[in-house]
Design an enzyme around this catalytic site. Sequence first.
Site, mmCIF file in Angstrom:
data_model
loop_
_atom_site.group_PDB
_atom_site.id
_atom_site.type_symbol
_atom_site.label_atom_id
_atom_site.label_comp_id
_atom_site.label_asym_id
_atom_site.label_seq_id
_atom_site.Cartn_x
_atom_site.Cartn_y
_atom_site.Cartn_z
ATOM 1 N N ARG A 125 0.802 -1.235 0.000
ATOM 2 C CA ARG A 125 0.000 0.000 0.000
ATOM 3 C C ARG A 125 0.829 1.277 0.000
ATOM 4 N NH1 ARG A 125 -3.114 -2.959 3.666
ATOM 5 N NH2 ARG A 125 -4.903 -3.910 2.647
ATOM 6 N N LYS A 147 0.446 10.656 -11.813
ATOM 7 C CA LYS A 147 -0.328 9.575 -12.435
ATOM 8 C C LYS A 147 0.597 8.390 -12.655
ATOM 9 C CE LYS A 147 -3.780 11.677 -15.443
ATOM 10 N NZ LYS A 147 -4.128 11.662 -16.879
ATOM 11 N N GLU A 189 5.157 16.388 -26.644
ATOM 12 C CA GLU A 189 4.380 16.659 -25.411
ATOM 13 C C GLU A 189 4.524 18.123 -24.981
ATOM 14 O OE1 GLU A 189 2.137 14.741 -23.988
ATOM 15 O OE2 GLU A 189 2.793 12.659 -23.783
ATOM 16 N N LYS A 231 2.850 22.576 -16.572
ATOM 17 C CA LYS A 231 2.101 21.374 -16.176
ATOM 18 C C LYS A 231 1.755 21.436 -14.685
ATOM 19 C CE LYS A 231 1.409 16.471 -16.224
ATOM 20 N NZ LYS A 231 1.734 15.134 -16.645
ATOM 21 N N GLU A 241 -7.630 14.933 -11.236
ATOM 22 C CA GLU A 241 -8.242 14.928 -12.576
ATOM 23 C C GLU A 241 -9.762 14.777 -12.530
ATOM 24 O OE1 GLU A 241 -5.975 13.435 -16.190
ATOM 25 O OE2 GLU A 241 -7.774 12.217 -16.321
ATOM 26 N N ARG A 245 -8.008 19.290 -15.229
ATOM 27 C CA ARG A 245 -6.772 18.627 -15.652
ATOM 28 C C ARG A 245 -6.952 17.765 -16.896
ATOM 29 N NH1 ARG A 245 -2.874 15.043 -11.689
ATOM 30 N NH2 ARG A 245 -1.555 14.192 -13.330
ATOM 31 N N ASN A 249 -5.108 15.981 -21.811
ATOM 32 C CA ASN A 249 -5.280 14.826 -22.700
ATOM 33 C C ASN A 249 -5.487 15.210 -24.167
ATOM 34 O OD1 ASN A 249 -5.145 12.554 -20.831
ATOM 35 N ND2 ASN A 249 -6.906 13.544 -19.884
ATOM 36 N N HIS A 252 -4.556 12.812 -26.918
ATOM 37 C CA HIS A 252 -4.385 11.503 -26.295
ATOM 38 C C HIS A 252 -5.531 10.527 -26.531
ATOM 39 C CE1 HIS A 252 -0.966 13.412 -24.518
ATOM 40 N NE2 HIS A 252 -0.619 12.313 -23.867
ATOM 41 N N HIS A 256 -3.804 7.430 -27.756
ATOM 42 C CA HIS A 256 -3.825 6.165 -27.004
ATOM 43 C C HIS A 256 -4.444 5.037 -27.836
ATOM 44 C CE1 HIS A 256 -3.431 7.971 -22.666
ATOM 45 N NE2 HIS A 256 -2.307 7.956 -23.334
ATOM 46 N N HIS A 269 4.861 6.661 -27.779
ATOM 47 C CA HIS A 269 3.813 7.505 -27.203
ATOM 48 C C HIS A 269 3.847 8.914 -27.823
ATOM 49 C CE1 HIS A 269 0.938 9.016 -24.344
ATOM 50 N NE2 HIS A 269 1.766 9.976 -24.002
HETATM 51 N N1 LIG Z 1 2.258 9.578 -15.975
HETATM 52 C C1 LIG Z 1 2.025 10.529 -16.829
HETATM 53 O O1 LIG Z 1 1.437 11.565 -16.487
HETATM 54 C C2 LIG Z 1 2.491 10.377 -18.248
HETATM 55 C C3 LIG Z 1 2.533 11.495 -19.085
HETATM 56 C C4 LIG Z 1 3.051 11.329 -20.373
HETATM 57 C C5 LIG Z 1 3.486 10.073 -20.798
HETATM 58 N N2 LIG Z 1 3.410 9.020 -19.939
HETATM 59 C C6 LIG Z 1 3.901 7.701 -20.356
HETATM 60 O O2 LIG Z 1 5.288 7.788 -20.665
HETATM 61 C C7 LIG Z 1 5.612 6.699 -21.541
HETATM 62 C C8 LIG Z 1 6.542 7.175 -22.632
HETATM 63 O O3 LIG Z 1 7.732 7.642 -22.041
HETATM 64 P P1 LIG Z 1 9.085 7.833 -22.884
HETATM 65 O O4 LIG Z 1 8.781 8.523 -24.154
HETATM 66 O O5 LIG Z 1 10.069 8.405 -21.960
HETATM 67 O O6 LIG Z 1 9.452 6.348 -23.317
HETATM 68 P P2 LIG Z 1 10.507 5.293 -22.719
HETATM 69 O O7 LIG Z 1 10.504 5.296 -21.259
HETATM 70 O O8 LIG Z 1 10.227 4.012 -23.422
HETATM 71 O O9 LIG Z 1 11.921 5.867 -23.205
HETATM 72 C C9 LIG Z 1 12.188 5.968 -24.589
HETATM 73 C C10 LIG Z 1 13.543 5.345 -24.931
HETATM 74 O O10 LIG Z 1 14.594 6.163 -24.436
HETATM 75 C C11 LIG Z 1 15.567 5.364 -23.744
HETATM 76 N N3 LIG Z 1 16.230 6.270 -22.805
HETATM 77 C C12 LIG Z 1 15.771 6.732 -21.633
HETATM 78 N N4 LIG Z 1 16.603 7.668 -21.150
HETATM 79 C C13 LIG Z 1 17.624 7.785 -22.016
HETATM 80 C C14 LIG Z 1 18.794 8.603 -22.086
HETATM 81 N N5 LIG Z 1 19.030 9.555 -21.190
HETATM 82 N N6 LIG Z 1 19.639 8.423 -23.123
HETATM 83 C C15 LIG Z 1 19.368 7.513 -24.088
HETATM 84 N N7 LIG Z 1 18.267 6.744 -24.103
HETATM 85 C C16 LIG Z 1 17.405 6.890 -23.076
HETATM 86 C C17 LIG Z 1 14.733 4.275 -23.147
HETATM 87 O O11 LIG Z 1 15.525 3.165 -22.796
HETATM 88 C C18 LIG Z 1 13.772 3.977 -24.310
HETATM 89 O O12 LIG Z 1 14.375 3.137 -25.240
HETATM 90 C C19 LIG Z 1 4.291 6.157 -22.061
HETATM 91 O O13 LIG Z 1 4.017 4.924 -21.462
HETATM 92 C C20 LIG Z 1 3.279 7.181 -21.616
HETATM 93 O O14 LIG Z 1 2.011 6.632 -21.394
HETATM 94 C C21 LIG Z 1 2.929 9.147 -18.681
HETATM 95 ZN ZN LIG Z 2 1.264 11.793 -23.097
#
Ligand SMILES: NC(=O)c1ccc[n+]([C@@H]2O[C@H](COP(=O)([O-])OP(=O)(O)OC[C@H]3O[C@@H](n4cnc5c(N)ncnc54)[C@H](O)[C@@H]3O)[C@@H](O)[C@H]2O)c1
Ligand SMILES: [Zn+2]
Length: 391
Positions: A125, A147, A189, A231, A241, A245, A249, A252, A256, A269
């Site tokens: 938890r 989130k 983004e 943000k 949300e 908020r 999206n 999205h 998505h 993404h």
């Molecule tokens: N929680 C939220 O509010 C929120 C908001 C936006 C997106 N997201 C989520 O985020 C995810 C996408 O994140 P992302 O785009 O970071 O993808 P990711 O985490 O897959 O990273 C993208 C690539 O970059 C590589 N990488 C990471 N750091 C690096 C660095 N410093 N140098 C070289 N390579 C590096 C990773 O290994 C991966 O191959 C999705 O699942 C999305 O739903 C969540």
């Molecule tokens: Zn996003």
Amino acid sequence: MKEITVKITEDKEYKVCIEKGILINLGEYLSKTIENKRIIIISNSLVNCLYGVKLLSSLKRGGFNLNLIDLIEIPDGEKYKSLSTAKYLYDELLKRKVDRTTTLIALGGGVIGDLTGFVAATYMRGLPLVYIPTTLLAQVDSSIGGKVAVDHPLAKNIIGSFYQPKAVYTDPEVLQTLSDKDIKNGIAEAIKIAVIKSPAFFKWLEKNINQLLKKHKDLLYELVKEAVSLKVDIVLQDPWESGLRKVLNFGHSIGHALEVRAEYQDLSHGEAVALGMLIETKIARNRGMCSEEFEGQIKRILSFLSSSLSFLPACAVHHADRRKQESINIDIRELDLNQLWETLTLDKKNYQGRITFILPEALGKVSPIDNINKEEVMKALEEFKKEWKLC
Ligand SMILES: NC(=O)c1ccc[n+]([C@@H]2O[C@H](COP(=O)([O-])OP(=O)(O)OC[C@H]3O[C@@H](n4cnc5c(N)ncnc54)[C@H](O)[C@@H]3O)[C@@H](O)[C@H]2O)c1
Ligand SMILES: [Zn+2]
């Protein structure tokens, strides 16, 4: 250092600390942030290889005993942001007899962050959680706002919670090792937040996009600071949300759904959100909600990302990368519109069976629209495909 305080409730707040090179001094900061010295770092092999040793050395310098620190690697990729990887992590935490005072550190992009956050929220938890976001997307977006989630094969981010970290340490220097594609994913983004909330930031992005794509250090630092501030402003007005908020999206709903249809592979993404913004803007235009000029601005700025964002055909901007783009273009071309609609019906924003999209009206103004119908989505998608010569 830029410190942004996120005060969720009277007794709950944390800081987002943004500084070039902060990773080197993290041990010192963390020694003041977390009580117990037992830490589990969760990362993937690529990020661990690039920054794992740096983080461990910094923890050692900060007085942490490395015998009390474990690093767990998971495979790289969105498809591992799943319940089965979460189960693997629960198993690993149990094997290591992790208790409620152990801190989880997410070292990686949005995938590592969302997954580690989900595990931190649910194991016993709740465990203390620290984010070290290493992609531009994670720095400007996913590490902010609490989130946490994993994906389901039928719906993106559908199993999750709200869970705030103890702190976020953001080092723009680590962006220098990011692939061009992941720089673009993060910029997508940032463009989203600019459209939602700040015409001035949108203009700044338009002006500097070429330098940002070349990973100009100072400009990336500016971008991260501004996007995080924007943000945080939105999140603080509606931490759970329940209303406002939802504007975050924009792009999205379609984004998505495209990720689900691509089975969380090939289409990242950031790419999906960029496509989502283009198609959702078209729906807004068809409804007469926004001007042709506004749609032009969105198309122009996103076309800067297209040459390696790989979702748009080469003829739209450049010719060089055509082959690389093929697989994703085929996905878009062959997209089954009925299946896409079916996926849209499972989106979290929907309410009492009404499909809700966040549609733009002008720079700095987007609104939730809860009577989206199948025909207008199909029409916009067909127009989009024709316009970008995808059919
Ligand atoms: N929680 C939220 O509010 C929120 C908001 C936006 C997106 N997201 C989520 O985020 C995810 C996408 O994140 P992302 O785009 O970071 O993808 P990711 O985490 O897959 O990273 C993208 C690539 O970059 C590589 N990488 C990471 N750091 C690096 C660095 N410093 N140098 C070289 N390579 C590096 C990773 O290994 C991966 O191959 C999705 O699942 C999305 O739903 C969540
Ligand atoms: Zn996003």
